[in-house]
Design an enzyme around this catalytic site. Structure first.
Site, PDB file in Angstrom:
ATOM      1  CG  ASP A  13      -6.515  -1.267  -6.190  1.00 16.93           C
ATOM      2  OD1 ASP A  13      -7.503  -1.756  -6.658  1.00 16.93           O
ATOM      3  OD2 ASP A  13      -6.134  -0.324  -5.512  1.00 16.93           O
ATOM      4  CG  ASP A  39      -5.877  -1.522  -1.566  1.00 17.60           C
ATOM      5  OD1 ASP A  39      -5.346  -1.354  -0.429  1.00 17.60           O
ATOM      6  OD2 ASP A  39      -6.826  -0.666  -2.021  1.00 17.60           O
ATOM      7  CG  HIS A  86      -9.360   1.795  -0.238  1.00 11.67           C
ATOM      8  ND1 HIS A  86      -9.827   1.131  -1.127  1.00 11.67           N
ATOM      9  CD2 HIS A  86      -9.837   1.793   1.042  1.00 11.67           C
ATOM     10  CE1 HIS A  86     -10.961   0.482  -0.451  1.00 11.67           C
ATOM     11  NE2 HIS A  86     -10.956   0.714   0.818  1.00 11.67           N
ATOM     12  CD  GLU A 101      -7.326   3.522  -4.134  1.00 16.47           C
ATOM     13  OE1 GLU A 101      -8.557   4.087  -4.115  1.00 16.47           O
ATOM     14  OE2 GLU A 101      -7.229   2.730  -3.562  1.00 16.47           O
TER      15      GLU A 101
END
EC number: 2.7.7.7
Length: 242
Positions: free
Chosen positions: A7, A157, A152, A9
């Site tokens: 994942d 995540d 998040h 960001e």
């Protein structure tokens, strides 16, 4: 099989318009079990996050100013991902950002370094049509505890998605459907475990059975009584069934 749940960001939604990756989280699975051999990077994007993105991840430019740039970690990251099957939720987004970061360094796209990419968002849409299939929604549906997820975060995540993926693909020995790569990102596959579905058994009605017998009778007549289902006897001596 070695799998990496990944994942990211980012500073915003568009890698093509200059947004950059600020965090990468990776969780390793081997034989569908967590190994603890995970990777986590915070990155200095050399730009501010959009206001809406900051509300999602809460990672400030002040926090990131002394973190390494993607260039400094890319070899370690690619070595870790090398040859693995990569699992991402809404893979087109994360892969698009990773490809842009690699492009800026003059490197090939991610697909050159990994086995293939599985998009769990596409899987979820196949398995749960018409329902919300965000990571939070899947955690609720599959009873994965996400109570610690207030903002998040890439590593958190990825850990949640690993649990979601394992729950979505129970019965791994079952037949899996591999869809063709999506146009958005070549190499992303959708895999659906058919054991997640209960298929109904629909019996023919009396009218349908009668119509079926009529068709068989017509075929039998047209062949001069030589149709195999009328003349073949089972090995056990019982009458054949049309």
């Amino acid at each position: 099989m070695r799998q990496i749940v990944l994942d990211t960001e980012t500073t915003g939604l568009s890698a093509e318009n200059g947004d950059r990756i600020i965090e990468i989280g990776c969780v390793e699975l081997v034989a569908r079990k967590l190994t603890g051999n995970n990777k986590h990077f915070y990155l200095n994007p050399e730009r501010e996050s959009h206001e809406d993105a900051l509300k999602v991840h809460g990672i400030t430019s002040e926090f990131l100013k002394d973190k390494p740039k993607f260039e400094a970690v890319h070899e370690e990251l690619l070595g870790y991902l090398s040859g693995a099957e990569i699992i991402i939720h809404n893979a087109a987004f994360d892969v698009g950002f990773l490809n842009k970061e690699l492009e800026l360094l003059g490197k090939p796209k991610l697909a050159r370094f990994v086995g293939n990419v599985i998009d769990t968002f596409a899987m979820a849409k196949e398995m749960f049509p018409g329902k919300r299939n965000s990571l939070d929604a899947l955690c609720d549906r599959l009873e994965v505890d996400n109570s610690g997820r207030t903002l998040h975060g890439a590593l958190l995540d990825a850990e949640l998605l690993a649990d979601v993926y394992i729950n979505m693909t129970r019965g791994q020995e079952a037949l899996l459907i591999d869809a063709a790569p999506t146009e958005a990102v070549a190499g992303i596959q959708t895999r659906v475990d058919l054991r997640q579905f209960t298929l109904p058994v629909l019996l023919a009605s009396e009218q349908e059975s009668a119509a079926h017998e009529e068709v068989l009778a017509q075929l039998d007549k047209a062949s001069g009584g030589k149709t195999l289902w009328r003349i073949t006897t089972r090995e056990d001596g019982s009458a054949p069934v049309a």
